[in-house]
Design a protein around this motif. Structure first.
Motif, PDB file in Angstrom:
ATOM      1  N   CYS A 140      -2.415   3.198  11.597  1.00 35.88           N
ATOM      2  CA  CYS A 140      -3.658   2.447  11.587  1.00 35.88           C
ATOM      3  C   CYS A 140      -4.542   3.101  10.127  1.00 35.88           C
ATOM      4  CB  CYS A 140      -4.555   2.616  12.619  1.00 35.88           C
ATOM      5  SG  CYS A 140      -3.692   1.636  13.945  1.00 35.88           S
ATOM      6  N   LYS A 141      -4.318   4.156   9.972  1.00 33.57           N
ATOM      7  CA  LYS A 141      -5.318   4.931   8.765  1.00 33.57           C
ATOM      8  C   LYS A 141      -4.838   4.574   7.431  1.00 33.57           C
ATOM      9  CE  LYS A 141      -6.077   9.043  11.345  1.00 33.57           C
ATOM     10  NZ  LYS A 141      -5.952  10.585  11.414  1.00 33.57           N
ATOM     11  N   VAL A 142      -3.619   3.709   7.346  1.00 34.53           N
ATOM     12  CA  VAL A 142      -3.151   3.468   5.887  1.00 34.53           C
ATOM     13  C   VAL A 142      -4.136   1.964   5.512  1.00 34.53           C
ATOM     14  CG1 VAL A 142      -1.375   2.590   4.709  1.00 34.53           C
ATOM     15  CG2 VAL A 142      -0.897   4.219   6.332  1.00 34.53           C
ATOM     16  N   ASP A 143      -4.477   2.052   4.281  1.00 34.28           N
ATOM     17  CA  ASP A 143      -5.405   0.977   3.967  1.00 34.28           C
ATOM     18  C   ASP A 143      -4.934   0.731   2.422  1.00 34.28           C
ATOM     19  OD1 ASP A 143      -6.493   3.116   2.577  1.00 34.28           O
ATOM     20  OD2 ASP A 143      -8.699   2.423   3.424  1.00 34.28           O
ATOM     21  N   ASP A 144      -4.028   1.159   1.948  1.00 34.79           N
ATOM     22  CA  ASP A 144      -3.507   1.014   0.480  1.00 34.79           C
ATOM     23  C   ASP A 144      -2.089   1.607   0.119  1.00 34.79           C
ATOM     24  OD1 ASP A 144      -3.747   0.032  -2.005  1.00 34.79           O
ATOM     25  OD2 ASP A 144      -5.236   1.481  -2.808  1.00 34.79           O
ATOM     26  N   TRP A 145      -1.438   1.180  -0.836  1.00 30.86           N
ATOM     27  CA  TRP A 145      -0.302   1.731  -1.059  1.00 30.86           C
ATOM     28  C   TRP A 145      -0.062   1.822  -2.470  1.00 30.86           C
ATOM     29  CZ3 TRP A 145      -1.724  -2.147   1.957  1.00 30.86           C
ATOM     30  CH2 TRP A 145      -1.521  -2.052   3.389  1.00 30.86           C
ATOM     31  N   ASN A 146       1.026   2.923  -2.862  1.00 32.66           N
ATOM     32  CA  ASN A 146       1.352   3.100  -4.302  1.00 32.66           C
ATOM     33  C   ASN A 146       2.804   2.791  -4.266  1.00 32.66           C
ATOM     34  OD1 ASN A 146      -0.963   4.218  -5.636  1.00 32.66           O
ATOM     35  ND2 ASN A 146      -0.315   6.125  -5.232  1.00 32.66           N
ATOM     36  N   SER A 147       3.169   2.028  -5.361  1.00 29.33           N
ATOM     37  CA  SER A 147       4.654   1.913  -5.688  1.00 29.33           C
ATOM     38  C   SER A 147       5.427   3.399  -5.993  1.00 29.33           C
ATOM     39  CB  SER A 147       4.657   0.759  -6.966  1.00 29.33           C
ATOM     40  OG  SER A 147       6.079   0.764  -7.278  1.00 29.33           O
ATOM     41  N   THR A 148       6.617   3.293  -5.384  1.00 21.18           N
ATOM     42  CA  THR A 148       7.374   4.625  -5.685  1.00 21.18           C
ATOM     43  C   THR A 148       8.516   4.027  -6.504  1.00 21.18           C
ATOM     44  OG1 THR A 148       8.593   4.346  -4.049  1.00 21.18           O
ATOM     45  CG2 THR A 148       6.478   5.527  -3.646  1.00 21.18           C
ATOM     46  N   ASP A 149       9.328   5.157  -6.973  1.00 17.26           N
ATOM     47  CA  ASP A 149      10.654   4.801  -7.666  1.00 17.26           C
ATOM     48  C   ASP A 149      11.742   4.838  -6.544  1.00 17.26           C
ATOM     49  OD1 ASP A 149       9.525   4.606 -10.043  1.00 17.26           O
ATOM     50  OD2 ASP A 149       9.655   6.544 -10.513  1.00 17.26           O
ATOM     51  N   SER A 150      11.185   4.955  -5.235  1.00 22.35           N
ATOM     52  CA  SER A 150      12.591   5.194  -4.514  1.00 22.35           C
ATOM     53  C   SER A 150      12.829   3.747  -3.733  1.00 22.35           C
ATOM     54  CB  SER A 150      11.976   6.142  -3.323  1.00 22.35           C
ATOM     55  OG  SER A 150      11.551   7.262  -3.783  1.00 22.35           O
ATOM     56  N   CYS A 151      14.154   3.511  -4.055  1.00 20.54           N
ATOM     57  CA  CYS A 151      14.635   2.248  -3.265  1.00 20.54           C
ATOM     58  C   CYS A 151      15.607   2.365  -2.329  1.00 20.54           C
ATOM     59  CB  CYS A 151      15.148   1.288  -4.333  1.00 20.54           C
ATOM     60  SG  CYS A 151      13.740   0.576  -5.493  1.00 20.54           S
ATOM     61  N   ILE A 152      15.972   1.479  -1.314  1.00 20.72           N
ATOM     62  CA  ILE A 152      16.711   1.673  -0.370  1.00 20.72           C
ATOM     63  C   ILE A 152      17.440   0.389  -0.221  1.00 20.72           C
ATOM     64  CG2 ILE A 152      15.144   1.158   1.302  1.00 20.72           C
ATOM     65  CD1 ILE A 152      16.752   3.261   3.150  1.00 20.72           C
ATOM     66  N   THR A 153      18.700   0.111   0.063  1.00 20.02           N
ATOM     67  CA  THR A 153      19.556  -1.002   0.289  1.00 20.02           C
ATOM     68  C   THR A 153      19.911  -1.034   1.729  1.00 20.02           C
ATOM     69  OG1 THR A 153      20.628  -0.741  -1.816  1.00 20.02           O
ATOM     70  CG2 THR A 153      21.671  -2.149  -0.155  1.00 20.02           C
TER      71      THR A 153
END
Length: 174
Positions: A140-153
């Protein structure tokens, strides 16, 4: 249509699953938004409005942030690396779909969860004290996001639910 259940109870044919269908739709909407923002033609009447989760007037969104829910009802989590995050805080439950292939597999970008309260941006550590489980109160504290270079299949047929959280601009087109 239910998750992994036949669309027709008389026929044994199974659909790929509702989670697959939803993530495929999210990818289509994101791809359309990126194409629209990168090309001069942005007035196509058949475009899906990415940005509508937060506000219909928001036009700069390029990502639909979502969570996947496992069969036991918990959020699926993955690791990420980010120069802005504390090395000990590297788990997220937030994703952006990058690609889909085969019938129900997807490449997801792991998104760094941020809190921008009081004009300071910090990565939110979503794990409980013992580090094994996601602390739902911290989500509930999350109100924004950054893109990362980490991907998952992932195999999307392994999940029971997908929950869309927000439409945001991560600068994917830039």
């Amino acid at each position: 249509m239910g998750c992994g259940k036949p669309t027709n109870p008389i026929s044994p044919i199974h659909s790929a699953g509702c989670v697959c269908d939803v993530v495929r739709a999210i990818l289509d909407i994101q791809n359309q938004a990126v194409q629209d923002e990168c090309s001069p033609c942005t007035s196509n009447c058949f475009l899906e409005p990415l940005g509508g989760i937060v506000s219909p007037a928001r036009s700069a969104a390029d990502t639909r942030v979502f969570m996947l829910i496992t069969k036991d009802g918990t959020p699926f989590k993955a690791f990420f690396s980010s120069p802005s995050a504390d090395p000990c805080i590297c788990t997220s439950v937030f994703f952006r779909v990058e690609d889909m292939f085969d019938e129900c597999c997807a490449t997801l970008r792991v998104l760094e969860p941020l809190c921008t309260f009081d004009s300071s941006e910090s990565t939110v550590d979503l794990l409980s004290r013992d580090g094994c489980c996601v602390n739902m109160k911290k989500i509930c504290k999350v109100d924004d996001w950054n893109s990362t270079d980490s991907c998952i299949t992932v195999d999307l047929s392994c999940f029971c639910a997908v929950q869309c959280i927000a439409d945001v601009d991560l600068g994917i087109c830039n």
